[in-house]
Design a protein around this motif. Structure first.
Motif, PDB file in Angstrom:
ATOM      1  N   UNK A  83       3.994  -8.105   1.852  1.00  0.00           N
ATOM      2  CA  UNK A  83       3.960  -6.672   1.485  1.00  0.00           C
ATOM      3  C   UNK A  83       3.045  -6.420   0.268  1.00  0.00           C
ATOM      4  N   UNK A  84       2.541  -5.266  -0.098  1.00  0.00           N
ATOM      5  CA  UNK A  84       2.493  -4.087   0.905  1.00  0.00           C
ATOM      6  C   UNK A  84       1.510  -4.444   2.068  1.00  0.00           C
ATOM      7  N   UNK A  85       1.787  -3.930   3.309  1.00  0.00           N
ATOM      8  CA  UNK A  85       0.773  -3.911   4.289  1.00  0.00           C
ATOM      9  C   UNK A  85       0.285  -2.486   4.522  1.00  0.00           C
ATOM     10  N   UNK A  86      -0.930  -2.524   4.130  1.00  0.00           N
ATOM     11  CA  UNK A  86      -1.524  -0.948   4.400  1.00  0.00           C
ATOM     12  C   UNK A  86      -2.123  -0.844   5.815  1.00  0.00           C
ATOM     13  N   UNK A  87      -2.435   0.463   6.182  1.00  0.00           N
ATOM     14  CA  UNK A  87      -2.884   0.635   7.399  1.00  0.00           C
ATOM     15  C   UNK A  87      -3.947   1.406   7.433  1.00  0.00           C
ATOM     16  N   UNK A  88      -4.967   1.786   8.667  1.00  0.00           N
ATOM     17  CA  UNK A  88      -6.230   2.571   8.555  1.00  0.00           C
ATOM     18  C   UNK A  88      -6.119   3.915   7.709  1.00  0.00           C
ATOM     19  N   UNK A  89      -4.947   4.606   8.050  1.00  0.00           N
ATOM     20  CA  UNK A  89      -4.633   5.887   7.529  1.00  0.00           C
ATOM     21  C   UNK A  89      -4.155   5.818   6.184  1.00  0.00           C
ATOM     22  N   UNK A  90      -3.797   4.764   5.572  1.00  0.00           N
ATOM     23  CA  UNK A  90      -3.410   4.579   4.065  1.00  0.00           C
ATOM     24  C   UNK A  90      -3.780   3.178   3.619  1.00  0.00           C
ATOM     25  N   UNK A  91      -5.034   3.253   3.357  1.00  0.00           N
ATOM     26  CA  UNK A  91      -5.852   1.827   2.657  1.00  0.00           C
ATOM     27  C   UNK A  91      -5.444   2.024   1.108  1.00  0.00           C
ATOM     28  N   UNK A  92      -5.059   0.935   0.716  1.00  0.00           N
ATOM     29  CA  UNK A  92      -4.810   0.846  -1.049  1.00  0.00           C
ATOM     30  C   UNK A  92      -5.646   0.084  -1.746  1.00  0.00           C
ATOM     31  N   UNK A  93      -5.734   0.542  -2.872  1.00  0.00           N
ATOM     32  CA  UNK A  93      -6.730  -0.094  -3.862  1.00  0.00           C
ATOM     33  C   UNK A  93      -5.943  -1.170  -4.754  1.00  0.00           C
ATOM     34  N   UNK A  94      -6.514  -1.871  -5.365  1.00  0.00           N
ATOM     35  CA  UNK A  94      -5.751  -3.017  -6.067  1.00  0.00           C
ATOM     36  C   UNK A  94      -4.595  -2.467  -6.845  1.00  0.00           C
ATOM     37  N   UNK A  95      -4.728  -1.520  -7.664  1.00  0.00           N
ATOM     38  CA  UNK A  95      -3.586  -1.052  -8.584  1.00  0.00           C
ATOM     39  C   UNK A  95      -2.486  -0.332  -7.773  1.00  0.00           C
ATOM     40  N   UNK A  96      -2.849   0.039  -6.527  1.00  0.00           N
ATOM     41  CA  UNK A  96      -1.927   0.752  -5.774  1.00  0.00           C
ATOM     42  C   UNK A  96      -0.998  -0.571  -4.925  1.00  0.00           C
ATOM     43  N   UNK A  97      -1.677  -1.620  -4.496  1.00  0.00           N
ATOM     44  CA  UNK A  97      -1.158  -2.673  -4.111  1.00  0.00           C
ATOM     45  C   UNK A  97      -0.416  -3.365  -4.840  1.00  0.00           C
ATOM     46  N   UNK A  98      -0.454  -3.449  -6.297  1.00  0.00           N
ATOM     47  CA  UNK A  98       0.234  -3.976  -7.228  1.00  0.00           C
ATOM     48  C   UNK A  98       1.699  -3.189  -7.386  1.00  0.00           C
ATOM     49  N   UNK A  99       1.499  -1.863  -7.553  1.00  0.00           N
ATOM     50  CA  UNK A  99       2.709  -1.019  -7.752  1.00  0.00           C
ATOM     51  C   UNK A  99       3.566  -1.124  -6.521  1.00  0.00           C
ATOM     52  N   UNK A 100       3.155  -0.948  -5.037  1.00  0.00           N
ATOM     53  CA  UNK A 100       4.062  -1.216  -3.985  1.00  0.00           C
ATOM     54  C   UNK A 100       4.478  -2.406  -4.166  1.00  0.00           C
ATOM     55  N   UNK A 101       3.770  -3.431  -4.309  1.00  0.00           N
ATOM     56  CA  UNK A 101       4.419  -4.789  -4.278  1.00  0.00           C
ATOM     57  C   UNK A 101       5.582  -4.904  -5.337  1.00  0.00           C
ATOM     58  N   UNK A 102       5.341  -4.396  -6.618  1.00  0.00           N
ATOM     59  CA  UNK A 102       6.446  -4.610  -7.290  1.00  0.00           C
ATOM     60  C   UNK A 102       7.710  -3.709  -6.829  1.00  0.00           C
ATOM     61  N   UNK A 103       7.414  -2.543  -6.529  1.00  0.00           N
ATOM     62  CA  UNK A 103       8.527  -1.550  -6.143  1.00  0.00           C
ATOM     63  C   UNK A 103       9.220  -2.349  -4.927  1.00  0.00           C
ATOM     64  N   UNK A 104       8.631  -2.790  -3.937  1.00  0.00           N
ATOM     65  CA  UNK A 104       9.192  -3.498  -2.674  1.00  0.00           C
ATOM     66  C   UNK A 104       9.901  -4.662  -3.328  1.00  0.00           C
ATOM     67  N   UNK A 105       9.539  -5.338  -4.140  1.00  0.00           N
ATOM     68  CA  UNK A 105      10.175  -6.537  -4.775  1.00  0.00           C
ATOM     69  C   UNK A 105      11.592  -6.026  -5.378  1.00  0.00           C
ATOM     70  N   UNK A 106      11.324  -4.823  -6.212  1.00  0.00           N
ATOM     71  CA  UNK A 106      12.632  -4.547  -7.025  1.00  0.00           C
ATOM     72  C   UNK A 106      13.601  -3.822  -6.069  1.00  0.00           C
ATOM     73  N   UNK A 107      13.225  -3.137  -4.932  1.00  0.00           N
ATOM     74  CA  UNK A 107      14.076  -2.737  -3.926  1.00  0.00           C
ATOM     75  C   UNK A 107      14.881  -3.549  -3.510  1.00  0.00           C
ATOM     76  N   UNK A 108      14.134  -4.825  -2.930  1.00  0.00           N
ATOM     77  CA  UNK A 108      14.491  -5.950  -2.091  1.00  0.00           C
ATOM     78  C   UNK A 108      15.526  -6.601  -2.875  1.00  0.00           C
ATOM     79  N   UNK A 109      15.416  -6.922  -4.301  1.00  0.00           N
ATOM     80  CA  UNK A 109      16.389  -7.432  -5.216  1.00  0.00           C
ATOM     81  C   UNK A 109      17.726  -6.667  -5.226  1.00  0.00           C
TER      82      UNK A 109
END
Length: 187
Positions: free
Chosen positions: A116-142
């Motif tokens: 994660x994060x896994x983007x899709x055709x309708x919602x492509x992510x730039x590098x900054x967004x990838x980092x934000x979603x990766x950190x959020x995902x990890x925090x939520x998972x922890x």
């Protein structure tokens, strides 16, 4: 005379009408979310699993929103698949349970953390967004891992099993979305 929600918002906001598409999209998403929640509650009530459904969705939704993963091409397909996954998950919780599968929790957590994060055709992510979603995902998972551990060690395995089920669903959707992206990118 009945006015549309869109007209009400435009008339009572400080926004100019340049954001018409954004406002209409927001209204559609709110309507879809409202209907989905009512259907989910109705299903939970019919199955006599309201508390379980609430816990399942409270764990699943924030993780799914940030981790990304598989998305159907059409809203109708998405709605049908979401309800089938939801119903199957509640059936597994009710009749089979997965309350002591710590290994599954660890494998699923690894899959989510790695892909994660896994983007899709309708919602492509730039590098900054990838980092934000990766950190959020990890925090939520922890956070969810801590809740899981508290429930597990306090002999509330039934409830910790619901957390495992939610994380398993997200893990599967993340991995399927990853595979889908690889297939699309190879074309």
């Amino acid at each position: 005379m009945k006015k549309s929600l869109y007209e009400y918002i435009v008339r009572n906001s400080n926004e100019n009408c340049e954001n018409k598409d954004v406002i209409q999209f927001g209204i559609q998403m709110f309507q879809m979310l409202s209907v989905s929640m009512m259907v989910a509650l109705a299903i939970a009530l019919c199955m006599k699993m309201l508390a379980e459904a609430v816990v399942f969705l409270l764990v699943l939704i924030p993780l799914r929103q940030n981790a990304g993963g598989y998305h159907a091409k059409h809203k109708t397909t998405c709605a049908i698949m979401s309800m089938l996954i939801y119903i199957c998950s509640l059936i597994i919780i009710k009749y089979y349970g997965i309350n002591s599968m710590v290994q599954l929790f660890l494998i699923d957590s690894y899959v989510i953390m790695y892909f994660s994060p896994v983007e899709n055709i309708n919602n492509e992510l730039d590098d900054k967004e990838r980092e934000v979603y990766k950190n959020r995902t990890r925090n939520i998972l922890i956070f969810e891992l801590l809740i899981y551990m508290l429930l597990f060690v306090s002999y509330k395995q039934y409830w910790s099993g619901i957390i495992i089920m939610s994380i398993t669903v997200v893990s599967a959707l993340v991995y399927i979305g990853y595979l889908q992206n690889n297939i699309i990118n190879k074309r």
